[in-house]
Design an enzyme around this catalytic site. Structure first.
Site, PDB file in Angstrom:
ATOM      1  N   GLU A  19      43.928  39.745  24.133  1.00  0.00           N
ATOM      2  CA  GLU A  19      42.735  39.179  24.783  1.00  0.00           C
ATOM      3  C   GLU A  19      41.534  40.002  24.352  1.00  0.00           C
ATOM      4  O   GLU A  19      41.581  41.234  24.405  1.00  0.00           O
ATOM      5  CB  GLU A  19      42.886  39.250  26.311  1.00  0.00           C
ATOM      6  CG  GLU A  19      41.654  38.705  27.029  1.00  0.00           C
ATOM      7  CD  GLU A  19      41.668  38.977  28.519  1.00  0.00           C
ATOM      8  OE1 GLU A  19      42.376  38.284  29.251  1.00  0.00           O
ATOM      9  OE2 GLU A  19      40.939  39.898  28.953  1.00  0.00           O
ATOM     10  N   THR A  50      37.768  35.880  26.493  1.00  0.00           N
ATOM     11  CA  THR A  50      37.339  35.770  27.888  1.00  0.00           C
ATOM     12  C   THR A  50      36.002  35.021  27.999  1.00  0.00           C
ATOM     13  O   THR A  50      35.252  34.918  27.027  1.00  0.00           O
ATOM     14  CB  THR A  50      37.170  37.163  28.531  1.00  0.00           C
ATOM     15  OG1 THR A  50      36.299  37.928  27.703  1.00  0.00           O
ATOM     16  CG2 THR A  50      38.498  37.869  28.662  1.00  0.00           C
ATOM     17  N   TYR A  51      35.754  34.515  29.198  1.00  0.00           N
ATOM     18  CA  TYR A  51      34.479  33.826  29.465  1.00  0.00           C
ATOM     19  C   TYR A  51      33.696  34.627  30.500  1.00  0.00           C
ATOM     20  O   TYR A  51      34.261  35.075  31.508  1.00  0.00           O
ATOM     21  CB  TYR A  51      34.726  32.413  30.016  1.00  0.00           C
ATOM     22  CG  TYR A  51      33.450  31.617  30.056  1.00  0.00           C
ATOM     23  CD1 TYR A  51      33.082  30.817  28.985  1.00  0.00           C
ATOM     24  CD2 TYR A  51      32.580  31.711  31.147  1.00  0.00           C
ATOM     25  CE1 TYR A  51      31.884  30.110  29.008  1.00  0.00           C
ATOM     26  CE2 TYR A  51      31.381  31.015  31.168  1.00  0.00           C
ATOM     27  CZ  TYR A  51      31.040  30.217  30.088  1.00  0.00           C
ATOM     28  OH  TYR A  51      29.846  29.529  30.097  1.00  0.00           O
ATOM     29  N   HIS A  95      38.938  31.117  27.485  1.00  0.00           N
ATOM     30  CA  HIS A  95      39.065  31.095  28.941  1.00  0.00           C
ATOM     31  C   HIS A  95      37.974  30.162  29.448  1.00  0.00           C
ATOM     32  O   HIS A  95      36.834  30.213  28.984  1.00  0.00           O
ATOM     33  CB  HIS A  95      38.912  32.496  29.518  1.00  0.00           C
ATOM     34  CG  HIS A  95      40.077  33.388  29.167  1.00  0.00           C
ATOM     35  ND1 HIS A  95      40.282  34.612  29.763  1.00  0.00           N
ATOM     36  CD2 HIS A  95      41.100  33.202  28.291  1.00  0.00           C
ATOM     37  CE1 HIS A  95      41.398  35.139  29.270  1.00  0.00           C
ATOM     38  NE2 HIS A  95      41.890  34.322  28.366  1.00  0.00           N
ATOM     39  N   ARG A 125      39.498  29.868  37.812  1.00  0.00           N
ATOM     40  CA  ARG A 125      38.390  29.611  38.739  1.00  0.00           C
ATOM     41  C   ARG A 125      37.187  30.485  38.440  1.00  0.00           C
ATOM     42  O   ARG A 125      36.048  30.038  38.457  1.00  0.00           O
ATOM     43  CB  ARG A 125      38.855  29.885  40.178  1.00  0.00           C
ATOM     44  CG  ARG A 125      37.822  29.460  41.212  1.00  0.00           C
ATOM     45  CD  ARG A 125      38.095  30.086  42.555  1.00  0.00           C
ATOM     46  NE  ARG A 125      37.876  31.531  42.530  1.00  0.00           N
ATOM     47  CZ  ARG A 125      38.027  32.310  43.579  1.00  0.00           C
ATOM     48  NH1 ARG A 125      38.413  31.804  44.733  1.00  0.00           N
ATOM     49  NH2 ARG A 125      37.795  33.615  43.480  1.00  0.00           N
ATOM     50  N   GLY A 126      37.435  31.765  38.122  1.00  0.00           N
ATOM     51  CA  GLY A 126      36.341  32.724  38.001  1.00  0.00           C
ATOM     52  C   GLY A 126      36.128  33.431  39.325  1.00  0.00           C
ATOM     53  O   GLY A 126      36.655  33.006  40.360  1.00  0.00           O
ATOM     54  N   HIS A 184      46.946  37.401  44.371  1.00  0.00           N
ATOM     55  CA  HIS A 184      45.494  37.356  44.203  1.00  0.00           C
ATOM     56  C   HIS A 184      44.848  37.919  45.478  1.00  0.00           C
ATOM     57  O   HIS A 184      45.314  37.650  46.591  1.00  0.00           O
ATOM     58  CB  HIS A 184      45.030  35.918  43.959  1.00  0.00           C
ATOM     59  CG  HIS A 184      43.559  35.811  43.708  1.00  0.00           C
ATOM     60  ND1 HIS A 184      42.669  35.468  44.695  1.00  0.00           N
ATOM     61  CD2 HIS A 184      42.830  36.048  42.593  1.00  0.00           C
ATOM     62  CE1 HIS A 184      41.435  35.474  44.178  1.00  0.00           C
ATOM     63  NE2 HIS A 184      41.513  35.823  42.906  1.00  0.00           N
ATOM     64  N   GLN A 211      48.093  38.575  35.618  1.00  0.00           N
ATOM     65  CA  GLN A 211      47.166  39.695  35.816  1.00  0.00           C
ATOM     66  C   GLN A 211      47.877  40.954  35.333  1.00  0.00           C
ATOM     67  O   GLN A 211      49.113  41.009  35.342  1.00  0.00           O
ATOM     68  CB  GLN A 211      46.833  39.800  37.314  1.00  0.00           C
ATOM     69  CG  GLN A 211      45.898  40.927  37.689  1.00  0.00           C
ATOM     70  CD  GLN A 211      44.568  40.821  36.974  1.00  0.00           C
ATOM     71  OE1 GLN A 211      44.471  41.161  35.788  1.00  0.00           O
ATOM     72  NE2 GLN A 211      43.550  40.340  37.656  1.00  0.00           N
TER      73      GLN A 211
HETATM   74  P1  FAD Z   1      42.753  30.011  41.672  1.00  0.00           P
HETATM   75  O1  FAD Z   1      44.074  29.663  41.113  1.00  0.00           O
HETATM   76  O2  FAD Z   1      41.835  28.893  42.024  1.00  0.00           O
HETATM   77  O3  FAD Z   1      43.011  30.918  42.960  1.00  0.00           O
HETATM   78  C1  FAD Z   1      41.926  31.570  43.601  1.00  0.00           C
HETATM   79  C2  FAD Z   1      42.310  31.904  45.049  1.00  0.00           C
HETATM   80  O4  FAD Z   1      42.355  30.704  45.811  1.00  0.00           O
HETATM   81  C3  FAD Z   1      43.702  32.532  45.211  1.00  0.00           C
HETATM   82  O5  FAD Z   1      43.630  33.445  46.257  1.00  0.00           O
HETATM   83  C4  FAD Z   1      44.605  31.374  45.566  1.00  0.00           C
HETATM   84  O6  FAD Z   1      45.726  31.797  46.338  1.00  0.00           O
HETATM   85  C5  FAD Z   1      43.651  30.492  46.362  1.00  0.00           C
HETATM   86  N1  FAD Z   1      43.909  29.056  46.201  1.00  0.00           N
HETATM   87  C6  FAD Z   1      44.301  28.411  45.077  1.00  0.00           C
HETATM   88  N2  FAD Z   1      44.370  27.085  45.297  1.00  0.00           N
HETATM   89  C7  FAD Z   1      43.989  26.893  46.587  1.00  0.00           C
HETATM   90  C8  FAD Z   1      43.842  25.747  47.406  1.00  0.00           C
HETATM   91  N3  FAD Z   1      44.122  24.520  46.945  1.00  0.00           N
HETATM   92  N4  FAD Z   1      43.427  25.921  48.699  1.00  0.00           N
HETATM   93  C9  FAD Z   1      43.136  27.166  49.185  1.00  0.00           C
HETATM   94  N5  FAD Z   1      43.278  28.293  48.423  1.00  0.00           N
HETATM   95  C10 FAD Z   1      43.691  28.154  47.159  1.00  0.00           C
HETATM   96  N6  FAD Z   1      37.630  35.744  35.102  1.00  0.00           N
HETATM   97  C11 FAD Z   1      36.530  35.460  34.363  1.00  0.00           C
HETATM   98  O7  FAD Z   1      35.431  35.346  34.896  1.00  0.00           O
HETATM   99  N7  FAD Z   1      36.619  35.280  33.012  1.00  0.00           N
HETATM  100  C12 FAD Z   1      37.802  35.376  32.348  1.00  0.00           C
HETATM  101  O8  FAD Z   1      37.858  35.218  31.129  1.00  0.00           O
HETATM  102  C13 FAD Z   1      38.981  35.684  33.099  1.00  0.00           C
HETATM  103  N8  FAD Z   1      40.183  35.773  32.503  1.00  0.00           N
HETATM  104  C14 FAD Z   1      41.311  36.011  33.259  1.00  0.00           C
HETATM  105  C15 FAD Z   1      42.568  36.033  32.642  1.00  0.00           C
HETATM  106  C16 FAD Z   1      43.723  36.274  33.381  1.00  0.00           C
HETATM  107  C17 FAD Z   1      45.064  36.298  32.700  1.00  0.00           C
HETATM  108  C18 FAD Z   1      43.627  36.507  34.787  1.00  0.00           C
HETATM  109  C19 FAD Z   1      44.859  36.792  35.590  1.00  0.00           C
HETATM  110  C20 FAD Z   1      42.391  36.461  35.422  1.00  0.00           C
HETATM  111  C21 FAD Z   1      41.221  36.213  34.662  1.00  0.00           C
HETATM  112  N9  FAD Z   1      39.950  36.149  35.257  1.00  0.00           N
HETATM  113  C22 FAD Z   1      38.847  35.855  34.508  1.00  0.00           C
HETATM  114  C23 FAD Z   1      39.796  36.429  36.688  1.00  0.00           C
HETATM  115  C24 FAD Z   1      39.915  35.165  37.567  1.00  0.00           C
HETATM  116  O9  FAD Z   1      38.841  34.300  37.306  1.00  0.00           O
HETATM  117  C25 FAD Z   1      39.904  35.639  39.010  1.00  0.00           C
HETATM  118  O10 FAD Z   1      41.078  36.352  39.304  1.00  0.00           O
HETATM  119  C26 FAD Z   1      39.622  34.577  40.077  1.00  0.00           C
HETATM  120  O11 FAD Z   1      39.296  35.255  41.292  1.00  0.00           O
HETATM  121  C27 FAD Z   1      40.773  33.640  40.368  1.00  0.00           C
HETATM  122  O12 FAD Z   1      41.004  32.778  39.351  1.00  0.00           O
HETATM  123  P2  FAD Z   1      42.278  31.788  39.390  1.00  0.00           P
HETATM  124  O13 FAD Z   1      42.165  30.905  38.233  1.00  0.00           O
HETATM  125  O14 FAD Z   1      43.515  32.570  39.566  1.00  0.00           O
HETATM  126  O15 FAD Z   1      41.934  30.981  40.740  1.00  0.00           O
END
Ligand code: FAD
Length: 318
Positions: A19, A50-51, A95, A125-126, A184, A211
């Site tokens: 990455e 990454t974004y 991303h 999600r971010g 998370h 993660q």
């Molecule tokens: P989600 O899957 O949407 O989860 C977010 C939270 O909401 C979790 O606590 C989950 O339990 C909860 N949740 C999920 N679905 C629901 C629902 N339907 N109802 C209620 N709660 C729910 N960030 C950046 O800005 N840029 C990047 O390039 C980047 N790259 C990453 C790469 C990896 C491999 C990882 C692990 C993380 C990365 N991140 C990045 C960080 C990421 O954006 C954050 O961890 C963010 O807070 C959560 O993203 P997610 O896609 O896991 O969110």
């Protein structure tokens, strides 16, 4: 080629992928090739980029007031992906965030990615922006990665936001999602977080990237727990070495993960950061070797631009 096909076609050896971050605004693409050229020796089949959405900062005006301004420090994710694909003939995985995008902007960006021949996306999600307490979606944007996965999957089925399109093409994106072996930070509990992860897979997620973690036991448990609730897609472990003493605090607070007691104890004995780095490299090599033995499909390294350190680790695996 799709990440899932790459993994399916490579059963014999463990792959390594990386990455990288786009360069800071104002820097040339050479800063990326400097990182990637030496890593090509390890034949990564794909590279994630990454974004970074805009952040808020307070800047002083000519009158001496402070005003809150939005700044994007690392633009260029999609451009870097295209450059990687065509320079190295390696798949580039942008991303892609919910944050900062309306559904329409997402759709248009996905169309661009399709035109560029980019087939893989890590759908996320971010986080909340700096100076904001919690994640806020755009007025017509997605609140969760699940919704973004659904939108991409819809386009893969030929369903666009505009129902009036005549015979719209089906995109063919392979969708990666994030998984958290140590939960998370916003999730009420680990089990709930896993259920949301399953929703992302059921909605069209094709593979998971984790993660970072420093204790393989957390990953092994996570893989088992995923299996037990019916998640059967590849789970790629994301890892990195510690390189500085200060990371004993900064990594847990930035990524909401634990550092194993033994690692912390040994790091505290080090006389300077150079020694911590050696310890971190050794720890990461041992982690990598154990993950290879476990049969992971691919080791995904968070490079943070530190090509020398990551190269040293990868060299120990061949
Ligand atoms: P989600 O899957 O949407 O989860 C977010 C939270 O909401 C979790 O606590 C989950 O339990 C909860 N949740 C999920 N679905 C629901 C629902 N339907 N109802 C209620 N709660 C729910 N960030 C950046 O800005 N840029 C990047 O390039 C980047 N790259 C990453 C790469 C990896 C491999 C990882 C692990 C993380 C990365 N991140 C990045 C960080 C990421 O954006 C954050 O961890 C963010 O807070 C959560 O993203 P997610 O896609 O896991 O969110």
């Amino acid at each position: 080629m799709k990440v899932t096909d790459i993994l399916a076609n490579n059963k014999e050896k463990t792959l390594v992928s990386f990455e990288i971050l786009p360069p800071l605004k104002g820097k040339s693409i050479d800063s990326i090739t400097k990182v990637l050229d030496p890593l090509m020796e390890f034949q990564p089949p794909f590279i994630d980029v990454t974004y970074h959405r805009e952040e808020f900062e307070y800047k002083q005006t000519a009158e001496g007031y402070f005003e809150k301004v939005a700044v994007r420090k690392r633009p260029g994710t999609v451009g870097i992906c295209a450059a990687i694909k065509y320079r190295y003939n390696v798949e580039a995985v942008p991303h892609f965030l919910c944050g900062g995008f309306s559904k329409e902007e997402t759709e248009n960006s996905l169309i661009d990615l399709g035109f560029l021949g980019i087939q893989n996306i890590l759908a996320l999600r971010g986080d909340a922006r700096k100076l904001e307490k919690k994640f806020v979606p755009e007025p017509d944007g997605h609140p969760f990665a699940l919704d973004l996965v659904q939108q991409i999957n819809d386009m893969n089925c030929g369903k666009y936001l505009d129902n009036d399109l005549i015979n719209p093409v089906k995109t063919d994106f392979c969708i990666g999602v994030a998984g958290y072996p140590e939960k998370h930070f916003e999730a009420a509990n680990y089990e709930q977080d896993l259920m949301y992860l399953k929703e992302k897979i059921d909605a069209g997620g094709d593979y998971i990237v984790t993660q970072m973690f420093f204790d393989n036991k957390a990953y092994f448990k996570f893989v088992e727990d995923c299996k037990n609730i019916g998640i059967n897609v590849p789970i790629i472990p994301g890892i990195k070495p510690i390189t500085k003493l200060g990371q004993l605090n900064s990594i847990p607070s930035a990524f909401f993960i634990n550092l194993p007691e033994e690692l912390v104890k040994e790091a505290k004995k080090c006389k300077d950061d150079a020694e911590v780095k050696e310890l971190g490299i050794e720890w990461c090599i041992n982690q990598s070797k154990e993950l290879v033995k476990f049969g992971v499909p691919c080791l995904h390294y968070y490079t943070m631009g530190d090509v020398k350190t990551i190269s040293r680790i990868c060299k120990e695996l061949v």
